[in-house]
Design an enzyme around this catalytic site. Structure first.
Site, PDB file in Angstrom:
ATOM      1  N   ARG A 212       0.861  -1.191   0.000  1.00 35.18           N
ATOM      2  CA  ARG A 212       0.000   0.000   0.000  1.00 35.18           C
ATOM      3  C   ARG A 212       0.885   1.224   0.000  1.00 35.18           C
ATOM      4  O   ARG A 212       1.684   1.425   0.911  1.00 35.18           O
ATOM      5  CB  ARG A 212      -0.891  -0.011   1.246  1.00 35.18           C
ATOM      6  CG  ARG A 212      -1.802  -1.224   1.238  1.00 35.18           C
ATOM      7  CD  ARG A 212      -2.738  -1.215   2.426  1.00 35.18           C
ATOM      8  NE  ARG A 212      -3.629  -2.379   2.328  1.00 35.18           N
ATOM      9  CZ  ARG A 212      -4.693  -2.572   3.070  1.00 35.18           C
ATOM     10  NH1 ARG A 212      -5.017  -1.670   3.977  1.00 35.18           N
ATOM     11  NH2 ARG A 212      -5.440  -3.646   2.922  1.00 35.18           N
ATOM     12  N   GLU A 214       0.553   4.183   0.717  1.00 38.71           N
ATOM     13  CA  GLU A 214       0.105   5.305   1.539  1.00 38.71           C
ATOM     14  C   GLU A 214       1.291   5.958   2.222  1.00 38.71           C
ATOM     15  O   GLU A 214       2.193   5.277   2.696  1.00 38.71           O
ATOM     16  CB  GLU A 214      -0.907   4.808   2.579  1.00 38.71           C
ATOM     17  CG  GLU A 214      -2.246   4.473   1.952  1.00 38.71           C
ATOM     18  CD  GLU A 214      -3.141   3.653   2.867  1.00 38.71           C
ATOM     19  OE1 GLU A 214      -2.748   3.408   4.008  1.00 38.71           O
ATOM     20  OE2 GLU A 214      -4.216   3.251   2.408  1.00 38.71           O
ATOM     21  N   ARG A 220       1.811   1.696  13.431  1.00 39.90           N
ATOM     22  CA  ARG A 220       1.074   0.470  13.132  1.00 39.90           C
ATOM     23  C   ARG A 220       0.800   0.226  11.643  1.00 39.90           C
ATOM     24  O   ARG A 220       0.025  -0.652  11.287  1.00 39.90           O
ATOM     25  CB  ARG A 220      -0.227   0.426  13.931  1.00 39.90           C
ATOM     26  CG  ARG A 220      -1.181   1.569  13.642  1.00 39.90           C
ATOM     27  CD  ARG A 220      -2.380   1.361  14.521  1.00 39.90           C
ATOM     28  NE  ARG A 220      -3.496   2.195  14.179  1.00 39.90           N
ATOM     29  CZ  ARG A 220      -4.691   2.027  14.661  1.00 39.90           C
ATOM     30  NH1 ARG A 220      -4.943   1.044  15.493  1.00 39.90           N
ATOM     31  NH2 ARG A 220      -5.670   2.818  14.325  1.00 39.90           N
ATOM     32  N   HIS A 221       1.446   1.018  10.797  1.00 37.86           N
ATOM     33  CA  HIS A 221       1.303   0.812   9.350  1.00 37.86           C
ATOM     34  C   HIS A 221       2.653   0.560   8.689  1.00 37.86           C
ATOM     35  O   HIS A 221       3.635   1.215   9.008  1.00 37.86           O
ATOM     36  CB  HIS A 221       0.661   2.046   8.694  1.00 37.86           C
ATOM     37  CG  HIS A 221      -0.770   2.231   9.034  1.00 37.86           C
ATOM     38  ND1 HIS A 221      -1.184   3.073  10.025  1.00 37.86           N
ATOM     39  CD2 HIS A 221      -1.883   1.665   8.511  1.00 37.86           C
ATOM     40  CE1 HIS A 221      -2.515   3.028  10.104  1.00 37.86           C
ATOM     41  NE2 HIS A 221      -2.957   2.173   9.201  1.00 37.86           N
ATOM     42  N   GLU A 349      -7.381  -2.134  15.698  1.00 42.32           N
ATOM     43  CA  GLU A 349      -8.031  -2.999  14.722  1.00 42.32           C
ATOM     44  C   GLU A 349      -7.037  -4.062  14.258  1.00 42.32           C
ATOM     45  O   GLU A 349      -5.941  -3.734  13.805  1.00 42.32           O
ATOM     46  CB  GLU A 349      -8.476  -2.167  13.505  1.00 42.32           C
ATOM     47  CG  GLU A 349      -9.087  -3.030  12.418  1.00 42.32           C
ATOM     48  CD  GLU A 349      -9.102  -2.330  11.050  1.00 42.32           C
ATOM     49  OE1 GLU A 349      -9.492  -1.160  10.988  1.00 42.32           O
ATOM     50  OE2 GLU A 349      -8.724  -2.986  10.064  1.00 42.32           O
ATOM     51  N   SER A 352     -10.403  -6.764   9.347  1.00 42.56           N
ATOM     52  CA  SER A 352     -11.662  -6.293   8.767  1.00 42.56           C
ATOM     53  C   SER A 352     -12.212  -7.397   7.885  1.00 42.56           C
ATOM     54  O   SER A 352     -11.445  -8.140   7.270  1.00 42.56           O
ATOM     55  CB  SER A 352     -11.439  -5.086   7.876  1.00 42.56           C
ATOM     56  OG  SER A 352     -11.172  -3.945   8.639  1.00 42.56           O
ATOM     57  N   ARG A 400       0.679  -6.763  12.133  1.00 40.66           N
ATOM     58  CA  ARG A 400      -0.212  -6.038  13.057  1.00 40.66           C
ATOM     59  C   ARG A 400      -0.622  -6.952  14.209  1.00 40.66           C
ATOM     60  O   ARG A 400      -0.632  -6.543  15.369  1.00 40.66           O
ATOM     61  CB  ARG A 400      -1.433  -5.524  12.306  1.00 40.66           C
ATOM     62  CG  ARG A 400      -2.505  -4.839  13.131  1.00 40.66           C
ATOM     63  CD  ARG A 400      -2.178  -3.404  13.512  1.00 40.66           C
ATOM     64  NE  ARG A 400      -2.036  -2.494  12.389  1.00 40.66           N
ATOM     65  CZ  ARG A 400      -3.051  -1.871  11.783  1.00 40.66           C
ATOM     66  NH1 ARG A 400      -4.286  -2.060  12.214  1.00 40.66           N
ATOM     67  NH2 ARG A 400      -2.822  -1.061  10.783  1.00 40.66           N
TER      68      ARG A 400
HETATM   69  P1  ATP Z   1      -6.244   0.586   9.377  1.00 45.81           P
HETATM   70  O1  ATP Z   1      -7.636   1.122   9.570  1.00 45.81           O
HETATM   71  O2  ATP Z   1      -5.609   0.057  10.616  1.00 45.81           O
HETATM   72  O3  ATP Z   1      -5.356   1.500   8.595  1.00 45.81           O
HETATM   73  P2  ATP Z   1      -7.356  -0.825   7.146  1.00 45.81           P
HETATM   74  O4  ATP Z   1      -8.766  -0.855   7.579  1.00 45.81           O
HETATM   75  O5  ATP Z   1      -6.921   0.134   6.110  1.00 45.81           O
HETATM   76  O6  ATP Z   1      -6.394  -0.697   8.427  1.00 45.81           O
HETATM   77  P3  ATP Z   1      -7.738  -3.406   5.943  1.00 45.81           P
HETATM   78  O7  ATP Z   1      -7.833  -3.081   4.511  1.00 45.81           O
HETATM   79  O8  ATP Z   1      -8.968  -3.685   6.703  1.00 45.81           O
HETATM   80  O9  ATP Z   1      -6.895  -2.277   6.689  1.00 45.81           O
HETATM   81  O10 ATP Z   1      -6.662  -4.596   6.090  1.00 45.81           O
HETATM   82  C1  ATP Z   1      -6.870  -5.750   6.850  1.00 45.81           C
HETATM   83  C2  ATP Z   1      -5.883  -5.878   7.985  1.00 45.81           C
HETATM   84  O11 ATP Z   1      -4.536  -5.769   7.509  1.00 45.81           O
HETATM   85  C3  ATP Z   1      -5.987  -4.776   9.023  1.00 45.81           C
HETATM   86  O12 ATP Z   1      -7.004  -5.051   9.941  1.00 45.81           O
HETATM   87  C4  ATP Z   1      -4.619  -4.826   9.647  1.00 45.81           C
HETATM   88  O13 ATP Z   1      -4.478  -5.936  10.530  1.00 45.81           O
HETATM   89  C5  ATP Z   1      -3.732  -5.087   8.457  1.00 45.81           C
HETATM   90  N1  ATP Z   1      -3.197  -3.867   7.848  1.00 45.81           N
HETATM   91  C6  ATP Z   1      -3.861  -2.967   7.102  1.00 45.81           C
HETATM   92  N2  ATP Z   1      -3.093  -1.974   6.653  1.00 45.81           N
HETATM   93  C7  ATP Z   1      -1.853  -2.256   7.130  1.00 45.81           C
HETATM   94  C8  ATP Z   1      -0.588  -1.615   7.006  1.00 45.81           C
HETATM   95  N3  ATP Z   1      -0.452  -0.501   6.303  1.00 45.81           N
HETATM   96  N4  ATP Z   1       0.472  -2.181   7.630  1.00 45.81           N
HETATM   97  C9  ATP Z   1       0.331  -3.325   8.333  1.00 45.81           C
HETATM   98  N5  ATP Z   1      -0.834  -3.970   8.484  1.00 45.81           N
HETATM   99  C10 ATP Z   1      -1.912  -3.463   7.887  1.00 45.81           C
HETATM  100 MG    MG Z   2      -9.941  -2.385   8.094  1.00 44.86          MG
END
Ligand code: ATP
Ligand code: MG
Length: 426
Positions: A212, A214, A220-221, A349, A352, A400
Site C-alpha cells: 500500500r 500510503e 502500526r502501518h 483494529e 476487517s 499487526r
Molecule cells: P487501518 O484502519 O488500521 O489503517 P485498514 O482498515 O486500512 O487498516 P484493511 O484493509 O482492513 O486495513 O486490512 C486488513 C488488515 O490488515 C488490518 O485489519 C490490519 O491488521 C492489516 N493492515 C492494514 N493496513 C496495514 C498496514 N499498512 N500495515 C500493516 N498492516 C496493515
Molecule cells: Mg480495516
C-alpha cells in the site's frame, strides 16, 4: 563427533563428551577461572575454563573472545549447582569459526540501548538478541498455526498473484510498475482472487504479501505487509467472525504451549481471549461516538479498555464506512447498514471483513453510488455471473497481529526488514 545442541547438552550426564557450535554471548575473567556463555538456537550454556586443568591455548583464547563471534567448543559436561541450567562444559578445545568485529553496532543484550533505526540497519546482528529471536519465533508459530487451523478444518491454501493489471478494491494507493508494454501494480490485497476461488472451492486460506503506497508514518502501518486471509462460500458475517475467534484462540493457546521462555523474555503473560459481539450502533451508543463516522485510534483504545485483553467484534457497519463490495443488509442497495465488521484487540483494529456482494446488478449500483465506474470493474463483476453463491471473508495483518499480541510499541519490531516511507534497505 556429531554436533550437540545446547538444549541437548543441558540434558546430558556428568562426564559425557560434547561438540557445541554457536556464538559468544558473554565472557567473564576471574584470572584463574574464565567463563564464556555460549548460545545457539536452542539456548545458553556456561563454558568454564580452569587455569590448572584446561588446555593452555584454549584457556588463553577464553581471555580474548569478542562477543557474538561464532565458535566451536568440544568438552565434557559437568553437573554444577552454580551454573545456570545446572550444567557447565569443561572445554577441551575452543576454535573461533568467525570473529565478530568490535565494537558491535548494536547492543545485543539490551534492546533499550540501541535506537530502533540503527537496530534495523543492522538487523543481521539485532537477530542475535534473545528478544528479537523471541518475536520471530512466536511469529513463525502464528503463521504456521494460522494455516494449520484452517487446513485442519477443510480449507485449501491458495497463492494469489502479486502483480495485477488494475486496482482490486479502489481506495488505497497502489505502486505502479512497468510490465512489458503495459502498466501494472503491486497487489494491495488478494480480495478479488480469494472471492473467485471461494465461489468455486468454498473454503480458502492464504498468507500473502500486500503493498500500500500510503504516505503514512505511524507505529502500526507498513507499506509492505503480510495478510492472513480466509474466504468462505455460503457464509455470512457472523459465521466468519466465529472463525476469527476460533483461530485467534488456537494461535494464542499454541503460543502459550510452545513459547514459555520466549514469553518470559518479552515479559508477557498471554490470556486466551474471549470474544464480544456488538453492532456498530451499539458501540456508538455505549461509547458516545457520532454515528456514521469511522472509529478513531482513540475510540479503538477506549473500547478495548472496557473489554480488557478480549476481542471485540464491531459488526454491521454503516454503508458509508465500508467498501463498495461489502454486502448491504437484506441485499438492498438503499440499506444503511452492511454485513461488514472490524475486530479490535488490545487497543487496535486487527482485522476487517464481512459478507461480499455476489449479485452483479447490486455491485454495479454500489459502484455508481461510490462514484466509481462499473466499466473499470468489468471482469470482477463478470466473475459473479455464473453461479457465484453468497460468500464472506476477512483479513488479519500478520505483523499487526504480532505487534498487538506481543504489545510491541512499533509494528517495525514485528517485521524483519520493514518497508516504510523512509526505509527500503536492507
Ligand atoms: P487501518 O484502519 O488500521 O489503517 P485498514 O482498515 O486500512 O487498516 P484493511 O484493509 O482492513 O486495513 O486490512 C486488513 C488488515 O490488515 C488490518 O485489519 C490490519 O491488521 C492489516 N493492515 C492494514 N493496513 C496495514 C498496514 N499498512 N500495515 C500493516 N498492516 C496493515
Ligand atoms: Mg480495516
Amino acid at each position: 563427533m556429531e554436533r550437540t545442541y545446547v538444549k541437548e547438552a543441558l540434558n546430558k550426564k556428568d562426564g559425557e563428551k560434547v561438540l557445541l557450535r554457536g556464538w559468544v554471548h558473554d565472557t567473564r575473567d576471574l584470572k584463574k577461572v574464565r567463563f564464556l556463555v555460549l548460545k545457539d538456537m536452542t539456548g545458553r550454556i556456561q563454558i568454564t575454563g580452569v587455569e590448572s586443568k584446561t588446555d593452555k591455548d584454549t584457556f588463553g583464547l577464553l581471555d580474548n573472545m569478542k562477543r557474538e563471534s561464532a565458535v566451536e567448543i568440544s568438552g565434557t559436561v559437568k553437573d554444577s549447582k552454580q551454573a545456570p541450567g545446572g550444567k557447565e562444559i569443561l572445554p577441551d578445545k575452543l576454535t573461533v569459526i568467525a570473529e565478530a568485529g568490535d565494537p558491535l553496532p548494536v547492543d545485543v543484550s539490551d534492546f533499550s540501548k540501541t535506537e530502533l533505526p540503527i537496530r534495523l540497519d543492522n538487523r543481521f546482528l539485532d537477530l542475535h538478541s534473545k528478544k528479537a529471536q523471541a518475536i520471530f519465533k512466536i511469529q513463525s508459530t502464528i503463521s504456521m498455526n494460522f494455516r494449520k487451523y484452517f487446513v485442519d478444518n477443510g480449507f485449501i491454501e491458495f497463492q494469489p498473484p502479486s502483480v495485477i493489471g488494475s486496482s482490486s478494491e479502489g481506495g488505497t494507493e497502489l505502486y505502479k510498475l512497468k510490465y512489458f508494454e503495459k502498466d501494472a501494480y503491486l497487489a494491495q490485497s488478494p480480495q478479488l482472487y480469494k472471492q473467485m476461488i471461494a465461489c468455486a472451492m468454498e473454503k480458502v486460506v492464504t498468507i500473502t504479501p500486500v503493498w500500500r503506497a500510503e504516505k503514512h508514518n505511524t507505529t502500526r502501518h507498513l507499506n509492505e505487509s503480510r495478510q492472513m486471509d480466509i474466504e468462505v462460500a455460503f457464509a455470512d458475517q457472523m459465521s466468519i467472525m466465529k472463525e476469527l475467534e476460533g483461530v485467534v484462540k488456537f494461535m494464542v493457546t499454541e503460543i502459550n504451549k510452545n513459547h514459555k521462555e520466549d514469553l518470559e523474555t518479552l515479559g508477557l503473560k498471554l490470556k486466551v481471549p474471549e470474544a464480544h459481539y456488538l453492532s456498530y450502533d451499539e458501540i456508538c451508543e455505549m461509547f458516545d461516538i457520532k454515528n456514521g463516522e469511522d472509529l478513531s485510534p482513540n475510540d479503538e483504545k477506549r473500547i478495548c479498555e472496557k473489554f480488557k485483553d478480549d476481542i471485540v467484534f464491531v459488526h454491521s457497519w454503516p454503508t458509508e464506512q465500508r467498501g463498495f463490495y461489502i454486502m448491504r443488509k437484506g441485499e438492498d442497495a438503499e440499506a444503511k447498514i452492511t454485513e461488514g465488521f472490524d475486530a479490535l484487540y488490545k487497543g487496535v483494529e486487527i482485522s476487517s471483513g464481512g459478507q461480499r456482494i455476489h449479485i452483479p446488478e447490486l455491485l454495479e449500483t454500489m459502484l455508481k453510488k461510490k462514484g466509481l465506474d462499473p466499466k473499470d470493474f468489468k471482469s470482477y463483476i463478470n466473475s459473479f455471473r455464473y453461479g457465484a453463491p453468497p460468500h464472506a471473508g476477512w483479513s488479519i495483518g500478520l505483523e499487526r497481529f504480532t505487534q498487538t499480541l506481543l504489545e510491541l510499541d512499533n509494528i517495525r519490531e514485528a517485521v524483519l526488514w520493514p518497508r516504510d516511507r523512509d526505509r527500503l534497505t536492507p
